[in-house]
Design an enzyme around this catalytic site. Structure first.
Site, mmCIF file in Angstrom:
data_model
loop_
_atom_site.group_PDB
_atom_site.id
_atom_site.type_symbol
_atom_site.label_atom_id
_atom_site.label_comp_id
_atom_site.label_asym_id
_atom_site.label_seq_id
_atom_site.Cartn_x
_atom_site.Cartn_y
_atom_site.Cartn_z
ATOM 1 N N ASP A 172 0.807 -1.220 0.000
ATOM 2 C CA ASP A 172 0.000 0.000 0.000
ATOM 3 C C ASP A 172 0.843 1.274 0.000
ATOM 4 O O ASP A 172 0.287 2.381 0.069
ATOM 5 C CB ASP A 172 -0.975 -0.009 1.178
ATOM 6 C CG ASP A 172 -2.082 -1.030 0.947
ATOM 7 O OD1 ASP A 172 -2.550 -1.128 -0.202
ATOM 8 O OD2 ASP A 172 -2.472 -1.724 1.898
ATOM 9 N N ASP A 190 -6.575 -5.212 -5.003
ATOM 10 C CA ASP A 190 -6.341 -3.817 -4.615
ATOM 11 C C ASP A 190 -4.985 -3.317 -5.111
ATOM 12 O O ASP A 190 -4.785 -2.116 -5.319
ATOM 13 C CB ASP A 190 -6.367 -3.646 -3.089
ATOM 14 C CG ASP A 190 -7.378 -4.519 -2.367
ATOM 15 O OD1 ASP A 190 -7.696 -5.601 -2.878
ATOM 16 O OD2 ASP A 190 -7.821 -4.126 -1.284
ATOM 17 N N GLY A 209 -7.007 -18.976 -5.521
ATOM 18 C CA GLY A 209 -7.644 -17.751 -5.075
ATOM 19 C C GLY A 209 -8.220 -17.957 -3.681
ATOM 20 O O GLY A 209 -8.552 -19.081 -3.292
ATOM 21 N N THR A 268 -10.358 -15.458 -0.351
ATOM 22 C CA THR A 268 -10.780 -14.117 0.049
ATOM 23 C C THR A 268 -10.137 -13.733 1.368
ATOM 24 O O THR A 268 -9.612 -14.590 2.092
ATOM 25 C CB THR A 268 -12.314 -14.000 0.141
ATOM 26 O OG1 THR A 268 -12.654 -12.609 0.077
ATOM 27 C CG2 THR A 268 -12.881 -14.594 1.429
ATOM 28 N N ARG A 315 -15.765 -4.232 -3.272
ATOM 29 C CA ARG A 315 -14.698 -3.238 -3.427
ATOM 30 C C ARG A 315 -13.569 -3.771 -4.301
ATOM 31 O O ARG A 315 -12.959 -3.027 -5.066
ATOM 32 C CB ARG A 315 -14.181 -2.775 -2.060
ATOM 33 C CG ARG A 315 -13.367 -1.517 -2.176
ATOM 34 C CD ARG A 315 -13.275 -0.714 -0.899
ATOM 35 N NE ARG A 315 -12.599 -1.368 0.201
ATOM 36 C CZ ARG A 315 -13.203 -1.831 1.290
ATOM 37 N NH1 ARG A 315 -14.515 -1.715 1.430
ATOM 38 N NH2 ARG A 315 -12.519 -2.405 2.257
ATOM 39 N N TRP A 342 -11.960 -1.972 -7.444
ATOM 40 C CA TRP A 342 -10.508 -1.749 -7.646
ATOM 41 C C TRP A 342 -10.113 -2.258 -9.027
ATOM 42 O O TRP A 342 -9.248 -1.690 -9.692
ATOM 43 C CB TRP A 342 -9.675 -2.474 -6.594
ATOM 44 C CG TRP A 342 -9.730 -2.028 -5.151
ATOM 45 C CD1 TRP A 342 -9.816 -2.860 -4.064
ATOM 46 C CD2 TRP A 342 -9.635 -0.691 -4.611
ATOM 47 N NE1 TRP A 342 -9.793 -2.123 -2.896
ATOM 48 C CE2 TRP A 342 -9.679 -0.788 -3.198
ATOM 49 C CE3 TRP A 342 -9.522 0.566 -5.194
ATOM 50 C CZ2 TRP A 342 -9.619 0.331 -2.365
ATOM 51 C CZ3 TRP A 342 -9.463 1.680 -4.360
ATOM 52 C CH2 TRP A 342 -9.513 1.558 -2.970
HETATM 53 N N1 GLY Z 1 -7.154 -2.064 0.251
HETATM 54 C C1 GLY Z 1 -7.873 -2.575 1.364
HETATM 55 C C2 GLY Z 1 -9.330 -2.409 1.254
HETATM 56 O O1 GLY Z 1 -9.850 -2.019 0.220
HETATM 57 O O2 GLY Z 1 -9.995 -2.692 2.248
#
Ligand code: GLY
Length: 398
Positions: A114, A175, A233, A235, A247, A251
């Site tokens: 991040d 993300d 994969g 989660t 989300r 992204w």
């Molecule tokens: N990048 C972490 C989230 O979207 O929660």
């Protein structure tokens, strides 16, 4: 993969008067939060619609610059400054950027992909908007640090944790697409091919493995870090491994479109379109998704308005790079409709009713963290969405 036309939403675009009023309300909240927090940072999410000081952790005191979300406050300050020209907003944003310079130079809480979110919206934005040299060199340091997470032979940037942590080794997440612009920027600035090469390889791996046949996405995916073999994969924040975390899908729309613009591989454009089609087909009647796209109209699951705000920005970015004019018009119309619903249904009735710009987001429902609250990233992307609609020529920080 087929790209079917998404189901039409029910909302119309907001008028320019409604958009201007929404911007005024959002900026009022940004200003009030400066008075409340000064140079200290709020938490990731509100608690009962109020931000509190970021809790102390790992030797970093209360209100300190740690975690992955602090730069969304900085990004909001830059946006609010661009929208108003108010010097107090500029000074607050630059103050934040100085703390990000300190964070990278002191090596504080940097073990994360991040760094892209963190440094794009703080120091890269500072450099883009003001030409500040200290911000530029801190951004290059952060990009260099992010490159330490590039795993050969897998060709991915590891998302979370220390690189020797067996639970996180070889794992990346959708993300991460949003963290690539820091590397792209560093490649442009330094002329070093290693940055752009990492972006090209990482995005190709995500396109190939994190996307599923039906155009939904895994939240996270594991590779064997030693052999480079793609494994499975899984989660982290979605309903279950095979579900589609809202989300994450948002992204994907934004991240694949932005990376397509610099990598130039048509398969990334197609990946963004596929993410968009799936996302739009799974919206409920008011155009704001449930926190996981397995839930549809009639469910009482919480919504994730932050996913909607990210999707608005992503769809508008996709419209910019879309080669098919009819589809570009469709992405734009759907983005405007989602934003209109956010303005009408997901913002405080009056700015003083909440510290958040955008209500009803979800951070991490499986861990009961930030459910039905405001979030720093939801607020940032809502303001970015308003900026994109009010000023279509706005130059993004990414
Ligand atoms: N990048 C972490 C989230 O979207 O929660």
């Amino acid at each position: 993969m087929t790209s079917t036309s998404p189901v039409q939403g029910t909302s119309a675009a907001a008028s320019s008067r409604e958009t201007d009023a929404a911007i005024a309300a959002a900026v009022a909240t940004v200003r009030r939060n400066i008075e409340t927090f000064g140079g200290s940072f709020p938490g990731d999410t509100t608690v009962d619609d109020r931000y509190e000081l970021r809790p102390a952790e790992g030797g970093i005191g209360e209100g300190g610059n740690r975690g992955w979300t602090t730069s969304f406050r900085t990004g909001m300050l830059w946006l609010a400054w661009e929208l108003t020209g108010d010097a107090a907003l500029h000074d607050a944003a630059l103050g934040d950027a100085r703390d990000f310079e300190r964070r990278v130079r002191e090596g504080e809480d940097l073990d994360t992909h991040d760094l892209g979110f963190l440094y794009t919206l703080s120091t890269v934005a500072a450099w883009r908007l003001t030409g500040d040299e200290a911000a530029r060199s801190a951004s290059l340091l952060a990009a260099d640090h992010l490159m330490r997470r590039f795993l050969e032979p897998a060709g991915i940037i590891q998302a979370w944790g220390d690189l020797s942590d067996p639970a996180q080794r070889g794992r990346t997440i959708i993300d991460s697409l949003m963290n690539m612009p820091l590397l792209t920027w560093a490649g442009e600035q330094s002329g070093e091919g290693r940055f752009t090469d990492a972006v090209r390889r990482h995005t190709a791996q995500l396109r190939e493995h994190i996307m599923r046949e039906d155009d939904s996405t895994f939240h996270t995916f594991y590779w064997n870090a030693e052999t480079g073999e793609p494994l499975r994969g899984a989660t982290e924040q979605g309903a279950f491994d095979e579900s589609c975390w809202a989300r994450g899908q948002a992204w994907g729309i934004y991240g694949f479109a932005m990376n397509y613009a610099v990598v130039g591989d048509d398969r990334l454009l197609e990946a963004s379109r596929r993410c968009a089609d799936y996302f739009l087909r799974h919206l409920p009647a008011d155009d704001v998704p449930f926190w996981d796209l397995v839930y549809t109209d009639g469910s009482d699951a919480p919504r994730d308005s932050s996913a909607a705000a990210i999707a608005v920005c992503g769809l508008l970015e996709l419209a910019k790079v879309e080669s098919d004019a009819a589809r570009a018009a469709e992405w734009t119309a759907r983005a405007h409709a989602i934003l209109a619903s956010l303005i009408a249904n997901y913002t405080p009735a009056a700015p003083e009713d909440s510290d958040a710009l955008l209500l009803h987001s979800v951070y991490d429902l499986p861990k009961d963290n930030g459910v039905d609250e405001g979030t720093l990233w939801g607020d940032y992307f809502y303001l970015e969405a308003l900026m994109r609609v009010a000023r279509p020529d706005w130059r993004k920080y990414w």
